[in-house]
Design an enzyme around this catalytic site. Sequence first.
Site, PDB file in Angstrom:
ATOM      1  N   ALA A 147     -14.910 -11.932  10.428  1.00  0.00           N
ATOM      2  CA  ALA A 147     -14.312 -13.273  10.342  1.00  0.00           C
ATOM      3  C   ALA A 147     -14.985 -14.290  11.250  1.00  0.00           C
ATOM      4  O   ALA A 147     -14.741 -15.484  11.120  1.00  0.00           O
ATOM      5  CB  ALA A 147     -12.816 -13.183  10.673  1.00  0.00           C
ATOM      6  N   SER A 156     -23.653  -8.658  -2.800  1.00  0.00           N
ATOM      7  CA  SER A 156     -24.762  -9.618  -2.703  1.00  0.00           C
ATOM      8  C   SER A 156     -25.576  -9.592  -3.982  1.00  0.00           C
ATOM      9  O   SER A 156     -25.687  -8.547  -4.638  1.00  0.00           O
ATOM     10  CB  SER A 156     -25.676  -9.240  -1.538  1.00  0.00           C
ATOM     11  OG  SER A 156     -26.883  -9.994  -1.594  1.00  0.00           O
ATOM     12  N   TYR A 177     -30.380  -2.837   2.614  1.00  0.00           N
ATOM     13  CA  TYR A 177     -29.320  -3.814   2.299  1.00  0.00           C
ATOM     14  C   TYR A 177     -28.977  -3.766   0.800  1.00  0.00           C
ATOM     15  O   TYR A 177     -27.802  -3.737   0.414  1.00  0.00           O
ATOM     16  CB  TYR A 177     -29.811  -5.205   2.704  1.00  0.00           C
ATOM     17  CG  TYR A 177     -28.809  -6.317   2.565  1.00  0.00           C
ATOM     18  CD1 TYR A 177     -27.791  -6.479   3.501  1.00  0.00           C
ATOM     19  CD2 TYR A 177     -28.902  -7.229   1.513  1.00  0.00           C
ATOM     20  CE1 TYR A 177     -26.875  -7.526   3.387  1.00  0.00           C
ATOM     21  CE2 TYR A 177     -27.999  -8.275   1.396  1.00  0.00           C
ATOM     22  CZ  TYR A 177     -26.984  -8.417   2.342  1.00  0.00           C
ATOM     23  OH  TYR A 177     -26.086  -9.458   2.211  1.00  0.00           O
ATOM     24  N   ALA A 178     -30.019  -3.707  -0.052  1.00  0.00           N
ATOM     25  CA  ALA A 178     -29.788  -3.653  -1.502  1.00  0.00           C
ATOM     26  C   ALA A 178     -29.000  -2.398  -1.872  1.00  0.00           C
ATOM     27  O   ALA A 178     -28.053  -2.447  -2.681  1.00  0.00           O
ATOM     28  CB  ALA A 178     -31.120  -3.678  -2.253  1.00  0.00           C
ATOM     29  N   ALA A 179     -29.366  -1.270  -1.254  1.00  0.00           N
ATOM     30  CA  ALA A 179     -28.651  -0.014  -1.549  1.00  0.00           C
ATOM     31  C   ALA A 179     -27.203  -0.106  -1.106  1.00  0.00           C
ATOM     32  O   ALA A 179     -26.289   0.329  -1.819  1.00  0.00           O
ATOM     33  CB  ALA A 179     -29.349   1.155  -0.840  1.00  0.00           C
ATOM     34  N   LYS A 194     -25.322  -2.763  -0.797  1.00  0.00           N
ATOM     35  CA  LYS A 194     -24.537  -3.707  -1.608  1.00  0.00           C
ATOM     36  C   LYS A 194     -24.350  -3.192  -3.047  1.00  0.00           C
ATOM     37  O   LYS A 194     -23.294  -3.416  -3.655  1.00  0.00           O
ATOM     38  CB  LYS A 194     -25.199  -5.088  -1.602  1.00  0.00           C
ATOM     39  CG  LYS A 194     -25.203  -5.755  -0.213  1.00  0.00           C
ATOM     40  CD  LYS A 194     -23.799  -5.964   0.324  1.00  0.00           C
ATOM     41  CE  LYS A 194     -23.764  -6.823   1.581  1.00  0.00           C
ATOM     42  NZ  LYS A 194     -22.406  -7.035   2.092  1.00  0.00           N
TER      43      LYS A 194
HETATM   44  P1  NAD Z   1     -22.765 -13.545   9.344  1.00  0.00           P
HETATM   45  O1  NAD Z   1     -23.840 -12.786  10.030  1.00  0.00           O
HETATM   46  O2  NAD Z   1     -22.548 -14.983   9.668  1.00  0.00           O
HETATM   47  O3  NAD Z   1     -21.352 -12.782   9.495  1.00  0.00           O
HETATM   48  C1  NAD Z   1     -21.200 -11.393   9.414  1.00  0.00           C
HETATM   49  C2  NAD Z   1     -20.127 -10.999  10.421  1.00  0.00           C
HETATM   50  O4  NAD Z   1     -19.899  -9.595  10.311  1.00  0.00           O
HETATM   51  C3  NAD Z   1     -20.548 -11.293  11.865  1.00  0.00           C
HETATM   52  O5  NAD Z   1     -19.600 -12.104  12.524  1.00  0.00           O
HETATM   53  C4  NAD Z   1     -20.680  -9.907  12.484  1.00  0.00           C
HETATM   54  O6  NAD Z   1     -20.302  -9.864  13.849  1.00  0.00           O
HETATM   55  C5  NAD Z   1     -19.713  -9.098  11.615  1.00  0.00           C
HETATM   56  N1  NAD Z   1     -20.060  -7.680  11.692  1.00  0.00           N
HETATM   57  C6  NAD Z   1     -21.247  -7.116  11.409  1.00  0.00           C
HETATM   58  N2  NAD Z   1     -21.198  -5.791  11.637  1.00  0.00           N
HETATM   59  C7  NAD Z   1     -19.947  -5.505  12.079  1.00  0.00           C
HETATM   60  C8  NAD Z   1     -19.292  -4.321  12.499  1.00  0.00           C
HETATM   61  N3  NAD Z   1     -19.930  -3.149  12.523  1.00  0.00           N
HETATM   62  N4  NAD Z   1     -18.004  -4.401  12.880  1.00  0.00           N
HETATM   63  C9  NAD Z   1     -17.358  -5.584  12.871  1.00  0.00           C
HETATM   64  N5  NAD Z   1     -17.927  -6.755  12.486  1.00  0.00           N
HETATM   65  C10 NAD Z   1     -19.216  -6.713  12.109  1.00  0.00           C
HETATM   66  O7  NAD Z   1     -23.081 -13.371   7.801  1.00  0.00           O
HETATM   67  P2  NAD Z   1     -22.406 -14.048   6.529  1.00  0.00           P
HETATM   68  O8  NAD Z   1     -23.493 -14.756   5.829  1.00  0.00           O
HETATM   69  O9  NAD Z   1     -21.158 -14.767   6.861  1.00  0.00           O
HETATM   70  O10 NAD Z   1     -22.101 -12.720   5.691  1.00  0.00           O
HETATM   71  C11 NAD Z   1     -20.815 -12.301   5.287  1.00  0.00           C
HETATM   72  C12 NAD Z   1     -20.983 -11.303   4.164  1.00  0.00           C
HETATM   73  O11 NAD Z   1     -21.611 -11.932   3.051  1.00  0.00           O
HETATM   74  C13 NAD Z   1     -21.872 -10.101   4.526  1.00  0.00           C
HETATM   75  O12 NAD Z   1     -21.328  -8.922   3.973  1.00  0.00           O
HETATM   76  C14 NAD Z   1     -23.187 -10.436   3.864  1.00  0.00           C
HETATM   77  O13 NAD Z   1     -23.934  -9.287   3.554  1.00  0.00           O
HETATM   78  C15 NAD Z   1     -22.714 -11.162   2.618  1.00  0.00           C
HETATM   79  N6  NAD Z   1     -23.720 -12.042   2.021  1.00  0.00           N
HETATM   80  C16 NAD Z   1     -24.213 -13.105   2.694  1.00  0.00           C
HETATM   81  C17 NAD Z   1     -25.158 -13.911   2.066  1.00  0.00           C
HETATM   82  C18 NAD Z   1     -25.745 -15.111   2.735  1.00  0.00           C
HETATM   83  O14 NAD Z   1     -26.647 -15.717   2.142  1.00  0.00           O
HETATM   84  N7  NAD Z   1     -25.299 -15.524   3.900  1.00  0.00           N
HETATM   85  C19 NAD Z   1     -25.590 -13.602   0.774  1.00  0.00           C
HETATM   86  C20 NAD Z   1     -25.055 -12.509   0.123  1.00  0.00           C
HETATM   87  C21 NAD Z   1     -24.114 -11.729   0.750  1.00  0.00           C
END
Ligand code: NAD
Length: 236
Positions: free
Chosen positions: A13, A130, A143-145, A147
Amino acid sequence: MRFQGKTILVTGAAGGIGRNITTAFEAEGARIAVTDLDTKGIEAEVAFDGDLTDRVFCDALPQMVKDKMGSLDIVINNAGITRDNLVLRMKQSEWEDVIQANLTAAFKLSQACVKAMIRRRWGRIINISSIVGRIGNAGQANYAASKAGVTGMTKALAAEVASRNITVNCVAPGFIVTPMTDVLEDSQKEALLSAIPVGRLGEPEDVAACVSFLASTEAAYITGQTVHVNGGMAMI
Ligand code: NAD
């Protein structure tokens, strides 16, 4: 106020997308519990700092939310990481860290919260996957695997719990403006823009709007699906 009386847990969050999901649900009346490695500065009724790759924490989290808030109706598995590298150079730890954080943690948390949802005969689980899980991307085999794995897990769980009024879906963002994509170089962003018909990177609000629709009562007949929020980058 579609979520009045509902309690939601958002993982990751503190991140770009997680913060917006939290805000969107709060605006529609949900009671909010959040978790992240560090939840300082996030507005929520209840916040738990913890690492979701710690299985003990993951298992205990739904009960901790219920103890504080009385119920847990909606879970958003949003936490995620990248550890990019070409396959030829990818270290075992880079593979394992991403699978643990993106796939295993989402499985463990879903497993831990679904029993109570079955008892209450209502629930929503939404997993953030993703575009990369669908179309691949050089440098992101791990990452691809992870997701793509989330998508398969979503379908299996959806089939197991559909008769109990619980839906399980994925939202698959394209490239969204967050700290995760801030690391891309300008040349990479320009190349991306030319591949996105809508002509811009996505905003976290674009993802949050889709998540809140899938969590709503109106979406009761949608389960096991992946909704792509990618500006037309991949029309799947
Ligand atoms: P972000 O890095 O801003 O946020 C991810 C959050 O997850 C971070 O606050 C991090 O501290 C938390 N986190 C990671 N590992 C953790 C763990 N082991 N325990 C607890 N918290 C953990 O990234 P975002 O862009 O907000 O991504 C959110 C989701 O959306 C992710 O699953 C990401 O793979 C997916 N996503 C993002 C994009 C993009 O372009 N930003 C695209 C496709 C998918």
